[in-house]
Scaffold this motif. Structure first.
Motif, PDB file in Angstrom:
ATOM      1  N   GLY A 144       0.796  -1.212   0.000  1.00 45.36           N
ATOM      2  CA  GLY A 144       0.000   0.000   0.000  1.00 45.36           C
ATOM      3  C   GLY A 144       0.832   1.266   0.000  1.00 45.36           C
ATOM      4  O   GLY A 144       1.943   1.270   0.505  1.00 45.36           O
ATOM      5  N   GLY A 145       0.279   2.329  -0.568  1.00 45.72           N
ATOM      6  CA  GLY A 145       0.851   3.658  -0.451  1.00 45.72           C
ATOM      7  C   GLY A 145       2.182   3.868  -1.143  1.00 45.72           C
ATOM      8  O   GLY A 145       2.983   4.659  -0.674  1.00 45.72           O
ATOM      9  N   VAL A 146       2.440   3.181  -2.262  1.00 43.65           N
ATOM     10  CA  VAL A 146       3.738   3.306  -2.944  1.00 43.65           C
ATOM     11  C   VAL A 146       3.685   4.289  -4.115  1.00 43.65           C
ATOM     12  O   VAL A 146       4.682   4.509  -4.795  1.00 43.65           O
ATOM     13  N   GLY A 147       2.482   4.856  -4.396  1.00 42.02           N
ATOM     14  CA  GLY A 147       2.383   5.836  -5.472  1.00 42.02           C
ATOM     15  C   GLY A 147       1.741   5.302  -6.740  1.00 42.02           C
ATOM     16  O   GLY A 147       1.973   5.839  -7.825  1.00 42.02           O
ATOM     17  N   LYS A 148       0.903   4.253  -6.622  1.00 42.28           N
ATOM     18  CA  LYS A 148       0.225   3.696  -7.809  1.00 42.28           C
ATOM     19  C   LYS A 148      -0.698   4.741  -8.434  1.00 42.28           C
ATOM     20  O   LYS A 148      -0.599   5.080  -9.592  1.00 42.28           O
ATOM     21  N   THR A 149      -1.600   5.282  -7.622  1.00 44.07           N
ATOM     22  CA  THR A 149      -2.581   6.228  -8.142  1.00 44.07           C
ATOM     23  C   THR A 149      -1.904   7.509  -8.616  1.00 44.07           C
ATOM     24  O   THR A 149      -2.221   8.034  -9.694  1.00 44.07           O
ATOM     25  N   THR A 150      -0.960   7.995  -7.838  1.00 37.62           N
ATOM     26  CA  THR A 150      -0.234   9.211  -8.200  1.00 37.62           C
ATOM     27  C   THR A 150       0.491   9.036  -9.535  1.00 37.62           C
ATOM     28  O   THR A 150       0.493   9.941 -10.375  1.00 37.62           O
TER      29      THR A 150
ATOM     30  N   GLN B  32     -11.280   2.347  -3.615  1.00 42.58           N
ATOM     31  CA  GLN B  32     -11.029   3.621  -2.918  1.00 42.58           C
ATOM     32  C   GLN B  32     -11.341   4.795  -3.851  1.00 42.58           C
ATOM     33  O   GLN B  32     -11.538   5.912  -3.409  1.00 42.58           O
TER      34      GLN B  32
ATOM     35  N   PRO C 159      -4.437  -2.020  -3.534  1.00 38.46           N
ATOM     36  CA  PRO C 159      -3.261  -2.657  -2.909  1.00 38.46           C
ATOM     37  C   PRO C 159      -3.552  -4.100  -2.494  1.00 38.46           C
ATOM     38  O   PRO C 159      -3.616  -4.429  -1.330  1.00 38.46           O
TER      39      PRO C 159
ATOM     40  N   MET D 190       8.768   8.655  -4.549  1.00 34.79           N
ATOM     41  CA  MET D 190       9.005   9.313  -3.248  1.00 34.79           C
ATOM     42  C   MET D 190      10.425   9.072  -2.783  1.00 34.79           C
ATOM     43  O   MET D 190      10.675   8.831  -1.614  1.00 34.79           O
TER      44      MET D 190
ATOM     45  N   PRO E  98      11.115  12.153  -7.199  1.00 35.18           N
ATOM     46  CA  PRO E  98      11.501  12.579  -5.840  1.00 35.18           C
ATOM     47  C   PRO E  98      10.270  12.786  -4.959  1.00 35.18           C
ATOM     48  O   PRO E  98       9.159  12.941  -5.461  1.00 35.18           O
TER      49      PRO E  98
ATOM     50  N   ASN F 158       7.989  15.100  -3.162  1.00 30.72           N
ATOM     51  CA  ASN F 158       7.763  16.514  -3.460  1.00 30.72           C
ATOM     52  C   ASN F 158       6.360  16.880  -2.996  1.00 30.72           C
ATOM     53  O   ASN F 158       5.370  16.339  -3.507  1.00 30.72           O
TER      54      ASN F 158
ATOM     55  N   ALA G 134       1.742  15.732  -3.509  1.00 27.10           N
ATOM     56  CA  ALA G 134       0.734  15.291  -2.525  1.00 27.10           C
ATOM     57  C   ALA G 134      -0.390  16.313  -2.387  1.00 27.10           C
ATOM     58  O   ALA G 134      -1.502  15.967  -1.994  1.00 27.10           O
TER      59      ALA G 134
ATOM     60  N   LYS H  50      -6.735   2.558   3.408  1.00 27.41           N
ATOM     61  CA  LYS H  50      -5.738   3.288   2.615  1.00 27.41           C
ATOM     62  C   LYS H  50      -4.394   2.630   2.833  1.00 27.41           C
ATOM     63  O   LYS H  50      -4.026   2.282   3.961  1.00 27.41           O
ATOM     64  N   GLY H  51      -3.673   2.438   1.707  1.00 29.77           N
ATOM     65  CA  GLY H  51      -2.410   1.748   1.846  1.00 29.77           C
ATOM     66  C   GLY H  51      -1.281   2.638   2.338  1.00 29.77           C
ATOM     67  O   GLY H  51      -1.296   3.840   2.092  1.00 29.77           O
TER      68      GLY H  51
ATOM     69  N   GLU I  98      -2.148  13.443   4.644  1.00 31.19           N
ATOM     70  CA  GLU I  98      -2.163  13.718   3.213  1.00 31.19           C
ATOM     71  C   GLU I  98      -3.595  13.601   2.707  1.00 31.19           C
ATOM     72  O   GLU I  98      -4.406  12.866   3.260  1.00 31.19           O
TER      73      GLU I  98
HETATM   74  N1  ATP Z   1       6.417  11.927  -5.273  1.00 32.90           N
HETATM   75  C1  ATP Z   1       5.635  12.128  -4.219  1.00 32.90           C
HETATM   76  N2  ATP Z   1       5.960  13.090  -3.329  1.00 32.90           N
HETATM   77  C2  ATP Z   1       5.182  13.307  -2.242  1.00 32.90           C
HETATM   78  N3  ATP Z   1       4.060  12.618  -1.942  1.00 32.90           N
HETATM   79  C3  ATP Z   1       3.693  11.644  -2.789  1.00 32.90           C
HETATM   80  C4  ATP Z   1       4.437  11.337  -3.962  1.00 32.90           C
HETATM   81  N4  ATP Z   1       3.816  10.312  -4.611  1.00 32.90           N
HETATM   82  C5  ATP Z   1       2.733  10.002  -3.866  1.00 32.90           C
HETATM   83  N5  ATP Z   1       2.645  10.798  -2.782  1.00 32.90           N
HETATM   84  C6  ATP Z   1       1.647  10.758  -1.708  1.00 32.90           C
HETATM   85  O1  ATP Z   1       1.826   9.531  -1.014  1.00 32.90           O
HETATM   86  C7  ATP Z   1       0.554   8.960  -0.689  1.00 32.90           C
HETATM   87  C8  ATP Z   1       0.471   7.573  -1.334  1.00 32.90           C
HETATM   88  O2  ATP Z   1       0.411   7.702  -2.748  1.00 32.90           O
HETATM   89  P1  ATP Z   1      -0.740   6.956  -3.594  1.00 32.90           P
HETATM   90  O3  ATP Z   1      -2.051   7.113  -2.915  1.00 32.90           O
HETATM   91  O4  ATP Z   1      -0.619   7.378  -4.996  1.00 32.90           O
HETATM   92  O5  ATP Z   1      -0.223   5.453  -3.430  1.00 32.90           O
HETATM   93  P2  ATP Z   1      -1.027   4.119  -3.826  1.00 32.90           P
HETATM   94  O6  ATP Z   1       0.006   3.078  -4.042  1.00 32.90           O
HETATM   95  O7  ATP Z   1      -1.959   4.414  -4.923  1.00 32.90           O
HETATM   96  O8  ATP Z   1      -1.838   3.822  -2.473  1.00 32.90           O
HETATM   97  P3  ATP Z   1      -2.936   2.629  -2.270  1.00 32.90           P
HETATM   98  O9  ATP Z   1      -2.091   1.408  -2.019  1.00 32.90           O
HETATM   99  O10 ATP Z   1      -3.746   3.061  -1.058  1.00 32.90           O
HETATM  100  O11 ATP Z   1      -3.738   2.573  -3.523  1.00 32.90           O
HETATM  101  C9  ATP Z   1      -0.505   9.906  -1.201  1.00 32.90           C
HETATM  102  O12 ATP Z   1      -0.938  10.736  -0.140  1.00 32.90           O
HETATM  103  C10 ATP Z   1       0.237  10.731  -2.249  1.00 32.90           C
HETATM  104  O13 ATP Z   1      -0.293  12.014  -2.384  1.00 32.90           O
END
Ligand code: ATP
Ligand code: ATP
Ligand code: MG
Ligand code: MG
Lengths: 259, 259
Positions: free
Chosen positions: A12-18, A42, A131, A188, A217, A219, A223, B11-12, B154
């Motif tokens: 979880g939370g590795v930046g997939k959606t971003t 989600q 995730p 990140m 990076p 940044n 977020a 949330k992951g 976030e």
């Molecule tokens: N490069 C970055 N710099 C700063 N914050 C970031 C960056 N990329 C992602 N984030 C933040 O980190 C958090 C996790 O990112 P994100 O939700 O995209 O991950 P995810 O893998 O989609 O999560 P999930 O597993 O819940 O689907 C979010 O709050 C996002 O805004």
């Protein structure tokens, strides 16, 4: 770059959606037409492009996956505020999809016909996943040509890679022989810290030339952008996050030409 | 503090596993006996305390949940390297548990008998959950007295709170009337940034007095500790992360007295 890409990692939370949002927006910036598909209950992708609560005429991805007939493209696609960027939206009812699909004979390939049709109209289809390695993510891996794996340079994120790699190989063997790992993206990233450098080194050793040269990076503007329903390119064009995602899009397009 | 706590948030990457490990270790530091239960197929909790790949005599949590008879405590618990800290380990076979449980009549309350028995031997039972609201997390919410919600400051983490709150209320209404929200923990917090302060403000408005006073800062020593299979208190006792988790344990114990 292959036309259909699944963004997946059960961690979880590795930046997939971003990554899905900002890679898509960067490809549009480079004059490509892109469809985003939100396969996560989600629905962060849907809200991240400012479409929270929106449905297409035929409904959301839930209706798309559980429809009896192959769904017509126009029934499940809506525009976003970004030119050349369209969306197949999700909402929280998608949580129920896994239980609905379990007993269907083709439960892993419910998304495939839709993505096959979408490829004719769009240059790229990008699928965001939840995730987990459940039926929703499997549908994305079966429908896609490539999987893009976002990864934070942290130890716990490293742990799940073997399992993810096993899942990709199982999908290739039984469901989608075309599937390949399109690339691993370090997100990140803080390469000034020992942990960051050490984990990045281990990832390059594990995946070798599949790790993108472009590193995203950490940044804060990245977020902040989703709270405005915008990709970071539209929110703060000059930020380090926006520049990095455009560089990623260029790297991917250049590789696709070579493919 | 109630004896059994589920650490949950769909949330992951918000710090569920990190909080489970470090809160447990801090409670042990304050002379409590604690059982950790790993309900996530990623098994990050199991590896985070240095027990990757280990099973109990009766197997892992997968066998515990799918057993025909209520499982005896000793069959599913192993020691960790930390005094007074025990573990019910998981491995990746747990992914299959959700499909195995779907057709059972008491599919949401398979964990409850085990936790009820564990309370007699331990001062606290802490259950880590996967990033979803599926059957594994439901089993944790039904077995627990309280749910502790880790949250990063976030925007995307804020989005899922309503859905999590709805799930908790549904569990209270139909499956576990005792369940209450024990507290919301702000993790990886950087309150110097606008985004951090803004989201923290919104969380306190949404959850009001349920947000813990203790805030866990982003601290690289916390992210390094799992690669050594240690809680941060054992890895770097003087770090800001270790100090914050001990403060959290004290805050929870003091509240429990008042409960
Ligand atoms: N490069 C970055 N710099 C700063 N914050 C970031 C960056 N990329 C992602 N984030 C933040 O980190 C958090 C996790 O990112 P994100 O939700 O995209 O991950 P995810 O893998 O989609 O999560 P999930 O597993 O819940 O689907 C979010 O709050 C996002 O805004
Ligand atoms: N206070 C902190 N400071 C720095 N890094 C942290 C902190 N808390 C957690 N982390 C790191 O952030 C990442 C996510 O944390 P963790 O894995 O505990 O979240 P999770 O909610 O359990 O994730 P998942 O949804 O995948 O189960 C991990 O790499 C962890 O080491
Ligand atoms: Mg996501
Ligand atoms: Mg976890």
């Amino acid at each position: 770059m292959q036309p259909a890409v699944a963004i997946a990692n059960q961690k979880g939370g590795v930046g997939k959606t971003t990554t899905a949002i900002n890679l898509a927006a960067s490809l549009c910036h480079l004059r490509r037409r892109v469809l985003l598909v939100d396969l996560d209950p989600q629905a962060n992708l849907t809200s991240g492009v400012g479409r929270a609560g929106c449905e297409a005429p035929g409904g959301t991805v839930f209706e798309l996956l559980t429809a009896d007939e192959p769904p017509p493209l126009d029934e499940f696609i809506i525009p976003t505020g970004i030119p050349d960027l369209s969306l197949a939206p999700a909402d929280r009812h998608l949580t129920g999809a896994e239980l609905e699909l379990v007993d269907l004979p083709d439960r892993e390939s419910r998304l495939s016909p839709f993505v096959r049709a979408a490829r004719r109209r769009f240059d790229h289809v990008i699928i965001d996943t939840p995730p987990s390695l459940g039926l929703l993510t499997l549908n994305a891996l079966v429908a896609a040509d490539e999987v893009l794996i976002p990864l934070t340079c942290e130890y716990l994120a490293l742990e799940g890679l073997t399992e993810l790699n096993n899942t990709v190989q199982r999908v290739r063997a039984h469901l989608n022989p075309e599937l390949k790992i399109g690339g691993v993206l370090l997100t990140m990233a803080d390469l000034r810290s020992n942990l960051g450098r050490q984990v990045a080194g281990e990832v390059r050793a594990f995946f070798d030339d599949k790790v993108f040269d472009t590193v995203i990076p950490r940044n804060v503007r990245v977020a902040e952008a989703p709270s405005h329903g915008l990709p970071v390119l539209a929110y703060d064009r000059g930020s380090r996050g926006a520049t990095a995602y455009v560089a990623l899009a260029r790297e991917i397009l250049a590789a696709g030409v070579a493919a």
